[in-house]
Design an enzyme around this catalytic site. Structure first.
Site, PDB file in Angstrom:
ATOM      1  N   CYS A 127       6.872   6.403   7.633  1.00 20.92           N
ATOM      2  CA  CYS A 127       6.670   4.959   7.780  1.00 20.92           C
ATOM      3  C   CYS A 127       8.054   4.317   7.747  1.00 20.92           C
ATOM      4  CB  CYS A 127       5.721   4.397   6.725  1.00 20.92           C
ATOM      5  SG  CYS A 127       6.340   4.445   5.035  1.00 20.92           S
ATOM      6  N   CYS A 199       3.120   3.892  10.445  1.00 24.78           N
ATOM      7  CA  CYS A 199       3.631   2.544  10.686  1.00 24.78           C
ATOM      8  C   CYS A 199       3.743   2.316  12.188  1.00 24.78           C
ATOM      9  CB  CYS A 199       5.003   2.392  10.011  1.00 24.78           C
ATOM     10  SG  CYS A 199       5.896   0.901  10.453  1.00 24.78           S
ATOM     11  N   CYS A 206       9.875   6.801  16.980  1.00 27.75           N
ATOM     12  CA  CYS A 206       9.897   8.020  16.170  1.00 27.75           C
ATOM     13  C   CYS A 206      10.721   9.104  16.877  1.00 27.75           C
ATOM     14  CB  CYS A 206       8.470   8.513  15.943  1.00 27.75           C
ATOM     15  SG  CYS A 206       8.377   9.936  14.835  1.00 27.75           S
TER      16      CYS A 206
END
Length: 265
Positions: A127, A199, A206
């Site tokens: 996250c 998240c 990412c």
């Protein structure tokens, strides 16, 4: 209406609902990861208007939920309610014959049962702050998975561990008070079997991790952003822990199936 013998002549609504090819494909995709409607449209190969129509049918039936993205409120993430699907399909089996009622297995095998695997399955939760959601997920997976799994968590912008996250886990019998927040850069060279983002903001940036990790997104709001005058937002942390507990139970089912040797006839 019934037929001789007392069986219902009309199949349960859940069977007619999920039996549609497009809706079944949507459910299958959402069983793997939360998705935005444009992603689902591409995956099922249908027009967005038709995809949205079928998603609305599944939402009305309580099998799918929708949340606005915390990264862009114009977007939304759809999630499959696995527990609701399990219960509805179990009831459908029982409607045909009592012997077909699905009996849920124990939520997880006993902690420490590795069934002879050479190494534990490695799972990384991500996250933004690594202060609550991913820390909760890491601790819950460690608690439920035992020696079968190796859980870790990190964030793109680490902050201190939130005291409400510590409290939520303490109420579940786990003390995480001494843990620290980690930057995801600490894990970029490591291999994981599963990388799960929690998240919406982080999901869209990412990084890649080495090896063929299975990736998934669980769109879970930041409990620290859900403050209330009544309890200074602790109830949001408790709800987040409950949701993660349910999702992780189903993740462990998938891990167990993927890593268990095939049954011999």
């Amino acid at each position: 209406m019934t037929v001789p013998g007392g069986a219902a002549a009309t199949p349960p609504d859940v069977l007619r609902l999920t039996g549609h090819p497009v809706r079944w494909q949507l459910l299958s995709e959402l069983a793997r990861s939360d998705r935005q409607v444009r992603e689902l449209t591409a995956l099922v190969g249908q027009r967005q208007s038709l995809t949205s129509y079928h998603l609305a049918q599944l939402r009305d039936a309580g099998l799918v939920t929708m949340r606005r993205s915390s990264a862009d409120k114009r977007d939304a993430y759809y999630s499959l309610d696995l527990a609701a699907c399990r219960d509805r399909l179990a009831a459908a089996g029982a409607a045909l014959h009592p012997g077909l009622r699905l009996v849920p297995a124990a939520p997880t095998p006993a902690p420490g049962s590795g069934r002879g695997r050479a190494r534990p399955v490695r799972v990384l939760f991500l996250c933004t702050g690594n202060s609550s959601r991913s820390q909760l997920a890491e601790a819950i997976l460690q608690q439920l998975g035992g020696a079968r799994v190796e859980a870790a968590s990190a964030g793109s912008d680490p902050k201190g561990l939130h005291p409400h996250a510590v409290r939520a886990m303490r109420e579940r019998g786990v003390d995480i008070g001494g843990r620290r927040s980690k930057h995801l850069d600490e894990f970029l060279e490591q291999r994981f079997d599963y990388v799960i983002s929690l998240c919406d903001r982080l999901r869209e940036r990412c990084p890649e991790f080495p090896g063929p990790a299975q990736t998934a997104h669980w769109s879970i709001p930041d409990p620290a952003a859900e403050a209330t005058a009544e309890d200074d937002n602790y109830s949001a942390f408790a709800r987040t822990a409950d949701e993660l507990h349910t999702r992780i139970q189903f993740l462990l089912y998938a891990i167990e199936r993927a890593t268990s040797p095939p049954e011999r006839g």
